[in-house]
Design an enzyme around this catalytic site. Structure first.
Site, PDB file in Angstrom:
ATOM      1  N   HIS A  89      18.453 -81.526  -6.985  1.00 25.57           N
ATOM      2  CA  HIS A  89      18.283 -80.539  -5.923  1.00 25.57           C
ATOM      3  C   HIS A  89      19.579 -80.542  -5.095  1.00 25.57           C
ATOM      4  CE1 HIS A  89      13.574 -80.190  -5.677  1.00 25.57           C
ATOM      5  NE2 HIS A  89      14.049 -79.786  -6.827  1.00 25.57           N
ATOM      6  N   GLU A 120      20.258 -81.347  -2.010  1.00 20.40           N
ATOM      7  CA  GLU A 120      20.475 -82.566  -1.220  1.00 20.40           C
ATOM      8  C   GLU A 120      20.853 -83.745  -2.114  1.00 20.40           C
ATOM      9  OE1 GLU A 120      17.895 -80.484  -1.326  1.00 20.40           O
ATOM     10  OE2 GLU A 120      16.726 -80.511   0.543  1.00 20.40           O
ATOM     11  N   CYS A 146      12.269 -81.031   0.039  1.00 19.40           N
ATOM     12  CA  CYS A 146      11.059 -81.351  -0.730  1.00 19.40           C
ATOM     13  C   CYS A 146      10.762 -82.850  -0.643  1.00 19.40           C
ATOM     14  CB  CYS A 146      11.279 -80.942  -2.194  1.00 19.40           C
ATOM     15  SG  CYS A 146      12.124 -82.199  -3.178  1.00 19.40           S
ATOM     16  N   CYS A 154      13.684 -85.110  -2.044  1.00 22.55           N
ATOM     17  CA  CYS A 154      14.880 -85.162  -1.198  1.00 22.55           C
ATOM     18  C   CYS A 154      14.565 -85.851   0.132  1.00 22.55           C
ATOM     19  CB  CYS A 154      15.418 -83.761  -0.974  1.00 22.55           C
ATOM     20  SG  CYS A 154      15.923 -82.973  -2.525  1.00 22.55           S
ATOM     21  N   SER A 171      14.295 -76.496   3.756  1.00 23.16           N
ATOM     22  CA  SER A 171      13.478 -77.670   4.109  1.00 23.16           C
ATOM     23  C   SER A 171      13.352 -78.627   2.917  1.00 23.16           C
ATOM     24  CB  SER A 171      12.094 -77.151   4.532  1.00 23.16           C
ATOM     25  OG  SER A 171      11.279 -78.196   4.979  1.00 23.16           O
TER      26      SER A 171
END
Lengths: 145, 145
Positions: free
Chosen positions: B50, B52, B79, B82, B77
């Site tokens: 992802h 991040e 998950c 992350c 935002s």
């Protein structure tokens, strides 16, 4: 030992033989291993490929319906990152080799409905006890301490 | 827009230009970006990178004392995976572009003492609104649904 935890331990030993942190994991779907891996911090300079993450990465892109039928085996109690990955993909069952040398985010997993089995396996405990004794700085780095 | 969120948006747009999911992230330490990245599901067939995670991976191996002084910027935002990575490394502050198109594990982060700032940024919202409309199956895959 269960053959899937045995496969996770083999992954951990492979990691150790490569000079890495001895934590291994396999992901099982309908009685078949669909992903296997081990911690790659040292080998790849990776901060995200813990054993469980490496197994997830090697399983490749799977449908949500597959993850929902998987069991993840890991030689060590899953840290917050790996626990979060288990939650993201909705993996319902996790078999943990041991949680004596490190306690992961098991309470979070249980609170979200994941079924955990902790084996207190002697081989898993020995692998981590020896590694933490020999390489305490690497171990602390791996768990963000 | 804050220059660091601007950098995260640039990462998201890079991902989109590559045919990927438009989520970007940067990690900032003492006013400098030490890691930047974007979602690599499509580009690398990755289930763990992802935005991040890619930024964390690209920051490389850092001391715990560095993570403790970092702020992570992400266009969306975070998950559960992350969020878990943020907890593992003890990153104390997270700036979130938006949480309208997807609400991550913000409650967990707050409950563990992470300071969150949600910007409701129009560019971030537009990127995800368009992507989810155009590629709903890819998006569902990315969030395990």
């Amino acid at each position: 030992m269960d053959k899937f935890m045995q496969a996770a331990v083999e992954e951990a030993r492979m990691g150790l033989a490569e000079g890495g942190i001895p934590i291994g994991s396999v992901i099982v779907h309908q009685g078949e291993i669909i992903g296997r891996g081990h911690n790659r911090r040292i080998q790849k300079g990776s901060t995200t490929l813990h054993g469980e993450m490496d197994a997830l990465e090697n399983a490749g892109r799977q449908k949500a319906s597959v993850y929902r039928e998987c069991t993840l085996y890991t030689t060590l109690s899953p840290c917050p990152m790996c626990s979060g990955a288990i939650l993201l993909y909705g993996i319902p069952k996790v078999v943990i080799g041991e949680n004596q040398t490190f306690m992961g985010d098991e309470d979070l997993l249980r609170s979200r409905g994941v079924e955990l089995t902790v084996l207190d396996n002697a081989d898993c405990i020995q692998l981590m006890t020896d590694f933490i004794r020999d390489q305490p700085e690497l171990w602390n780095e791996d768990i963000g301490e």
